[in-house]
Enzyme design. Sequence first.
Site, PDB file in Angstrom:
ATOM      1  N   CYS A  98       5.422  -3.046   3.369  1.00  0.00           N
ATOM      2  CA  CYS A  98       5.798  -4.457   3.379  1.00  0.00           C
ATOM      3  C   CYS A  98       4.654  -5.339   3.852  1.00  0.00           C
ATOM      4  O   CYS A  98       3.856  -4.930   4.684  1.00  0.00           O
ATOM      5  CB  CYS A  98       6.962  -4.675   4.343  1.00  0.00           C
ATOM      6  SG  CYS A  98       8.363  -3.620   4.026  1.00  0.00           S
ATOM      7  N   ARG A 145      -0.916  -3.782  -0.780  1.00  0.00           N
ATOM      8  CA  ARG A 145      -0.251  -2.855   0.135  1.00  0.00           C
ATOM      9  C   ARG A 145       0.873  -2.078  -0.561  1.00  0.00           C
ATOM     10  O   ARG A 145       1.306  -1.049  -0.044  1.00  0.00           O
ATOM     11  CB  ARG A 145       0.343  -3.626   1.322  1.00  0.00           C
ATOM     12  CG  ARG A 145      -0.710  -4.296   2.164  1.00  0.00           C
ATOM     13  CD  ARG A 145      -0.078  -5.280   3.124  1.00  0.00           C
ATOM     14  NE  ARG A 145       0.691  -4.632   4.160  1.00  0.00           N
ATOM     15  CZ  ARG A 145       0.225  -4.276   5.350  1.00  0.00           C
ATOM     16  NH1 ARG A 145      -1.034  -4.496   5.639  1.00  0.00           N
ATOM     17  NH2 ARG A 145       0.995  -3.718   6.241  1.00  0.00           N
ATOM     18  N   ASN A 184       8.664  -5.887   8.792  1.00  0.00           N
ATOM     19  CA  ASN A 184       7.965  -4.703   8.298  1.00  0.00           C
ATOM     20  C   ASN A 184       8.229  -3.602   9.307  1.00  0.00           C
ATOM     21  O   ASN A 184       7.994  -3.790  10.492  1.00  0.00           O
ATOM     22  CB  ASN A 184       6.456  -5.014   8.196  1.00  0.00           C
ATOM     23  CG  ASN A 184       5.642  -3.801   7.775  1.00  0.00           C
ATOM     24  OD1 ASN A 184       6.203  -2.794   7.361  1.00  0.00           O
ATOM     25  ND2 ASN A 184       4.329  -3.901   7.885  1.00  0.00           N
ATOM     26  N   GLY A 185       8.739  -2.455   8.846  1.00  0.00           N
ATOM     27  CA  GLY A 185       9.018  -1.351   9.784  1.00  0.00           C
ATOM     28  C   GLY A 185      10.405  -0.808   9.537  1.00  0.00           C
ATOM     29  O   GLY A 185      10.998  -1.043   8.488  1.00  0.00           O
ATOM     30  N   LYS A 211      -6.305  11.698  -6.936  1.00  0.00           N
ATOM     31  CA  LYS A 211      -6.631  10.433  -7.617  1.00  0.00           C
ATOM     32  C   LYS A 211      -5.949  10.372  -8.968  1.00  0.00           C
ATOM     33  O   LYS A 211      -5.392   9.358  -9.338  1.00  0.00           O
ATOM     34  CB  LYS A 211      -8.145  10.281  -7.835  1.00  0.00           C
ATOM     35  CG  LYS A 211      -9.013   9.939  -6.649  1.00  0.00           C
ATOM     36  CD  LYS A 211      -8.772   8.595  -6.029  1.00  0.00           C
ATOM     37  CE  LYS A 211      -7.668   8.653  -5.031  1.00  0.00           C
ATOM     38  NZ  LYS A 211      -7.958   8.845  -3.651  1.00  0.00           N
ATOM     39  N   GLU A 229      -1.961  10.060  -8.649  1.00  0.00           N
ATOM     40  CA  GLU A 229      -1.391   8.843  -8.071  1.00  0.00           C
ATOM     41  C   GLU A 229      -1.559   7.618  -8.951  1.00  0.00           C
ATOM     42  O   GLU A 229      -0.742   6.705  -8.885  1.00  0.00           O
ATOM     43  CB  GLU A 229      -1.904   8.582  -6.649  1.00  0.00           C
ATOM     44  CG  GLU A 229      -3.360   8.252  -6.551  1.00  0.00           C
ATOM     45  CD  GLU A 229      -3.825   8.065  -5.113  1.00  0.00           C
ATOM     46  OE1 GLU A 229      -3.007   7.773  -4.248  1.00  0.00           O
ATOM     47  OE2 GLU A 229      -5.034   8.211  -4.882  1.00  0.00           O
ATOM     48  N   HIS A 231      -4.678  33.788  -8.393  1.00  0.00           N
ATOM     49  CA  HIS A 231      -3.471  34.181  -7.664  1.00  0.00           C
ATOM     50  C   HIS A 231      -2.252  33.349  -8.067  1.00  0.00           C
ATOM     51  O   HIS A 231      -1.320  33.218  -7.288  1.00  0.00           O
ATOM     52  CB  HIS A 231      -3.735  34.081  -6.158  1.00  0.00           C
ATOM     53  CG  HIS A 231      -4.863  34.960  -5.725  1.00  0.00           C
ATOM     54  ND1 HIS A 231      -4.738  36.322  -5.605  1.00  0.00           N
ATOM     55  CD2 HIS A 231      -6.154  34.669  -5.454  1.00  0.00           C
ATOM     56  CE1 HIS A 231      -5.911  36.843  -5.243  1.00  0.00           C
ATOM     57  NE2 HIS A 231      -6.786  35.852  -5.151  1.00  0.00           N
ATOM     58  N   LYS A 243      -0.297   0.934   0.308  1.00  0.00           N
ATOM     59  CA  LYS A 243      -1.659   1.103   0.806  1.00  0.00           C
ATOM     60  C   LYS A 243      -1.654   1.570   2.246  1.00  0.00           C
ATOM     61  O   LYS A 243      -2.446   2.388   2.666  1.00  0.00           O
ATOM     62  CB  LYS A 243      -2.408  -0.230   0.672  1.00  0.00           C
ATOM     63  CG  LYS A 243      -3.863  -0.195   1.116  1.00  0.00           C
ATOM     64  CD  LYS A 243      -4.689   0.645   0.163  1.00  0.00           C
ATOM     65  CE  LYS A 243      -6.112   0.837   0.608  1.00  0.00           C
ATOM     66  NZ  LYS A 243      -6.732   1.984  -0.089  1.00  0.00           N
TER      67      LYS A 243
HETATM   68  C1  F6R Z   1      -4.736   8.149  -1.602  1.00  0.00           C
HETATM   69  C2  F6R Z   1      -4.425   7.329  -0.455  1.00  0.00           C
HETATM   70  C3  F6R Z   1      -3.533   7.876   0.593  1.00  0.00           C
HETATM   71  C4  F6R Z   1      -4.116   7.556   1.977  1.00  0.00           C
HETATM   72  C5  F6R Z   1      -3.131   7.975   3.073  1.00  0.00           C
HETATM   73  C6  F6R Z   1      -3.714   7.760   4.455  1.00  0.00           C
HETATM   74  O1  F6R Z   1      -5.575   7.482  -2.478  1.00  0.00           O
HETATM   75  O2  F6R Z   1      -4.873   6.222  -0.355  1.00  0.00           O
HETATM   76  O3  F6R Z   1      -3.339   9.237   0.432  1.00  0.00           O
HETATM   77  O4  F6R Z   1      -5.327   8.223   2.116  1.00  0.00           O
HETATM   78  O5  F6R Z   1      -1.950   7.236   2.939  1.00  0.00           O
HETATM   79  O6  F6R Z   1      -4.005   6.426   4.674  1.00  0.00           O
HETATM   80  P1  F6R Z   1      -4.990   5.967   5.826  1.00  0.00           P
HETATM   81  O7  F6R Z   1      -6.338   6.500   5.512  1.00  0.00           O
HETATM   82  O8  F6R Z   1      -4.946   4.468   5.788  1.00  0.00           O
HETATM   83  O9  F6R Z   1      -4.443   6.531   7.093  1.00  0.00           O
END
Ligand code: F6R
Length: 613
Positions: free
Chosen positions: A2, A27, A100-101, A490, A493, A509, A608
């Site tokens: 959020c 985000r 947010n939360g 990558k 996602e 394996h 994000k």
């Molecule tokens: C993948 C990605 C997520 C973050 C993960 C940790 O592209 O962005 O897997 O790496 O949510 O986020 P941070 O680094 O902000 O703790």
Amino acid sequence: MCGIVAYLGEKQAYPILINGLRRLEYRGYDSAGVALLEGDALTIYKCQGKVSDLESHINGRSTVGTVGIGHTRWATHGPPNDVNAHPHQGTSGDLALIHNGIIENYAPIKEELVHRGHVFRSDTDTEVLVHLIDDIQRSENVDLAEAVRLALSNVVGAYAIVVIDRKDPEVMVAARKSSPLVIGIGEGEFFCASDATPIVEHTKNVVYLEDGEIAVIDRTKGLKIRNIKNQVKTPFIQELEMQLEALEKGGYDHFMLKEIHEQSRSIRDSMRGRLNLGKGEVVLGGIKDYEQKFVNAKRILILGCGTSWHAGMVGEYLFEEFARIPVEVEYASEFRYRNPIVNEDDIVIAISQSGETADTLAAIELAKGRGAMIIGICNVVGSSIARVTHAGSYTHAGPEIGVASTKAFTAQVTVLTLMALMIGQKRGTLSGGNFYRLLNELDAIPDKVQKVLQKEAQIKYIADIYKDASNALYLGRGYTFPVALEGALKLKEISYIHAEGYPAAEMKHGPIALIDEAMPVFVIATKGASYEKVVSNIQEVKARKGKIIAIVTEGDTMVKDLADHVIEIPETADPLVPLLSVVPLQLISYHIAVMRGCNVDQPRNLAKSVTVE
Ligand code: F6R
């Protein structure tokens, strides 16, 4: 997760809120809303979908108000729909609240409030909070700030909230616990936001609210902060270093592409002032006072999630090779719910781009509670993780807006490399010759990344061939095994193609059963310790008609003869190969996702900054 943005000042709030919500789109969210206050007229608009959908929904209606709150919601309790979107209101209709939360004890509070005659409209935990504040305001006859304080004293969970009150349009109240909230202070105007991105174009003066603090923003009296125990706190005003241009796309079609292309510069920025070739030393100012403890560590624990965890895996290989300290890399989400053994002479390295990841924060608190020294590697300056760790090194990659992490990964690996080199040198486990050779190699990495980026046209051509694949396999060995994991992450996602990363030898394996002529297999087969072994693994894939896309060292001939496609990267030392080999994999994923019509900057269901566990 959020996004929150709020304004109180002389200007019309609506354009500021919409612009701020756009800045927070990165985000991840699934609905959006605003509340505007002018005199005692409170207007709320909200709907499922993007900020642009909200704008269309509002188009032609009144948006008057010099006070306002805006929100992008990432659904947790209740599906993404118009009713569950924020802002929410209580029974009186006087208040509007964004959150947010997660309110963990919302169920018993709701039951009690229903018993007291409150009627709920949404499925959200947030609505419980606004009803509770509303109820307290009326039953205790207190002002908004005090009602918020009393309500939050009853709440278990994580929150960043902003509330406005039709009966008191001169005041806005904000509070936080375990979810970030920044307050911007301009000339006769105030802003609140989940992070500094919506604020930076208006003012550089900000206050990061601490856990348990409540901010009362009053048009005439200014900003006052109290904590939940009603103790007065002095706001600590900091100056933002972030530049507005860093938040724009700068001519690229997507933030992700811009960020991939920034890596030559961002890796250089991660090393700036730290790698001194002339003196032959690495200096990490942020951990200087703890260097000796680091040097004497019996064990290193690395914590992170997702891409940051992959960077941590590269860190494991680096520390074990250079500093000969045993390392364990843990998913923060698993670590926090085990009963892990943590010793006082352990060093814990917590890695997080956002610095707000809930699981990583909780894992840090657990390790801290057991006496370990915690070093943070974060990108976002002033973030929660940066503040709760004992010491740390920022990655200095600049704001990362694309949801898929790219430049954050290479910056994290750069900082880990610097740390491991420094500790290895100080422990005497890395010979002087090797240390200098690696320093020189590291210094040359930004230019080599630039050379890899020049292969984009070829990479795009390969992406076009494999864009319709349903599955993909990524193989690496040693230092490139974490790169294989990162490449697979990558792809899945942002393009929604199922992809898995494996240590190349592990293929036999199980995963080998998946290989047929429809399966693209991305293999990192650069010259180095495991080269011959990886070549054998490539042969095994070829024998089963799999399609090989190999990342090889410039001038390679052996793999070229076997693979369907090769992408050459410049030669470097084995431990630095992740910094180069991940770049073509990022580009492949990006182009495949674009060709499949996916929203690369905001992939479905992803956020994000994952501020809920
Ligand atoms: C993948 C990605 C997520 C973050 C993960 C940790 O592209 O962005 O897997 O790496 O949510 O986020 P941070 O680094 O902000 O703790």
